[in-house]
Design a protein around this motif. Structure first.
Motif, PDB file in Angstrom:
ATOM      1  N   ASP A 126       9.087 -64.719  -0.642  1.00 17.46           N
ATOM      2  CA  ASP A 126       8.832 -66.155  -0.812  1.00 17.46           C
ATOM      3  C   ASP A 126       9.740 -66.762  -1.878  1.00 17.46           C
ATOM      4  O   ASP A 126      10.215 -67.891  -1.725  1.00 17.46           O
ATOM      5  CB  ASP A 126       7.368 -66.400  -1.175  1.00 17.46           C
ATOM      6  N   GLN A 127       9.971 -66.016  -2.955  1.00 16.06           N
ATOM      7  CA  GLN A 127      10.832 -66.526  -4.026  1.00 16.06           C
ATOM      8  C   GLN A 127      12.280 -66.633  -3.572  1.00 16.06           C
ATOM      9  O   GLN A 127      12.994 -67.554  -3.971  1.00 16.06           O
ATOM     10  CB  GLN A 127      10.718 -65.633  -5.273  1.00 16.06           C
ATOM     11  N   LEU A 128      12.703 -65.726  -2.731  1.00 20.73           N
ATOM     12  CA  LEU A 128      14.052 -65.780  -2.175  1.00 20.73           C
ATOM     13  C   LEU A 128      14.240 -67.085  -1.401  1.00 20.73           C
ATOM     14  O   LEU A 128      15.273 -67.756  -1.525  1.00 20.73           O
ATOM     15  CB  LEU A 128      14.284 -64.572  -1.266  1.00 20.73           C
ATOM     16  N   LYS A 129      13.230 -67.477  -0.637  1.00 21.28           N
ATOM     17  CA  LYS A 129      13.291 -68.731   0.114  1.00 21.28           C
ATOM     18  C   LYS A 129      13.361 -69.943  -0.809  1.00 21.28           C
ATOM     19  O   LYS A 129      13.905 -70.977  -0.432  1.00 21.28           O
ATOM     20  CB  LYS A 129      12.069 -68.853   1.027  1.00 21.28           C
ATOM     21  N   ARG A 130      12.806 -69.815  -2.029  1.00 17.53           N
ATOM     22  CA  ARG A 130      12.831 -70.914  -3.011  1.00 17.53           C
ATOM     23  C   ARG A 130      14.128 -70.950  -3.814  1.00 17.53           C
ATOM     24  O   ARG A 130      14.298 -71.801  -4.680  1.00 17.53           O
ATOM     25  CB  ARG A 130      11.656 -70.774  -3.983  1.00 17.53           C
TER      26      ARG A 130
END
Length: 166
Positions: A126-130
């Protein structure tokens, strides 16, 4: 160069690992009481927001704190088995005004029975997507505690990557 190192819940930065970090710069390693201070992350932020910190590192609960402080201070982080999803003590996550997108190196132990890597991986996705740009190192042989040899290897890789990016 200055490194802020945040220890885990029931640990401290041991002298051997501190010596590894001191090869790369000055080490600040505050003594944190996560159990009795649910605002430890905010306190570290307030104590260090005007300091010339270049990198933030942490293990377990310290990895949780380092992750959030790295975003708040827009500094690269090195996290060992960070307790990003589940924690055994309450720790408030401060609402920082201008969080950065972040860069980090995350090291997860395949034999960790304290911070389950299968909980951490979806969070990191999820953080990669952010926009959180990180290197993920899965160490199948490592448990929750990071042996000095692996610590030294991962710190070296972290700084080698940072040098290539400059």
């Amino acid at each position: 160069m200055t490194i802020l190192y945040l220890h885990g819940l029931e640990s401290k930065l041991n002298p051997a690992k501190k010596a590894v970090l001191e090869k790369y710069g000055i080490v600040i390693a505050p003594d944190l009481d996560y159990k009795n201070n649910p605002d430890a992350v905010q306190n570290v932020y307030e104590d260090n927001k005007t300091q010339p910190i270049d990198y933030i590192m942490g293990s377990s609960m310290g990895g949780f704190a380092a992750y959030h402080l790295g975003l708040a201070l827009n500094k690269p982080v090195l996290l060992f088995n960070p307790a990003l999803v589940k924690r055994s003590v309450v720790q408030n996550i401060p609402k920082f005004k201008t969080p950065g997108s972040g860069f980090g190196q995350v090291v997860l132990g395949g034999k960790d029975t304290v911070v389950d890597p299968s909980d951490t991986l979806p969070f990191l996705g999820d953080q990669l997507k952010r926009g959180f740009n990180y290197h993920l190192h899965l160490r199948a042989e490592m448990g929750h505690r990071t042996p000095k040899e692996i610590f030294e290897e991962e710190v070296k890789l972290f700084f080698e990557y940072k040098e290539r990016k400059v």
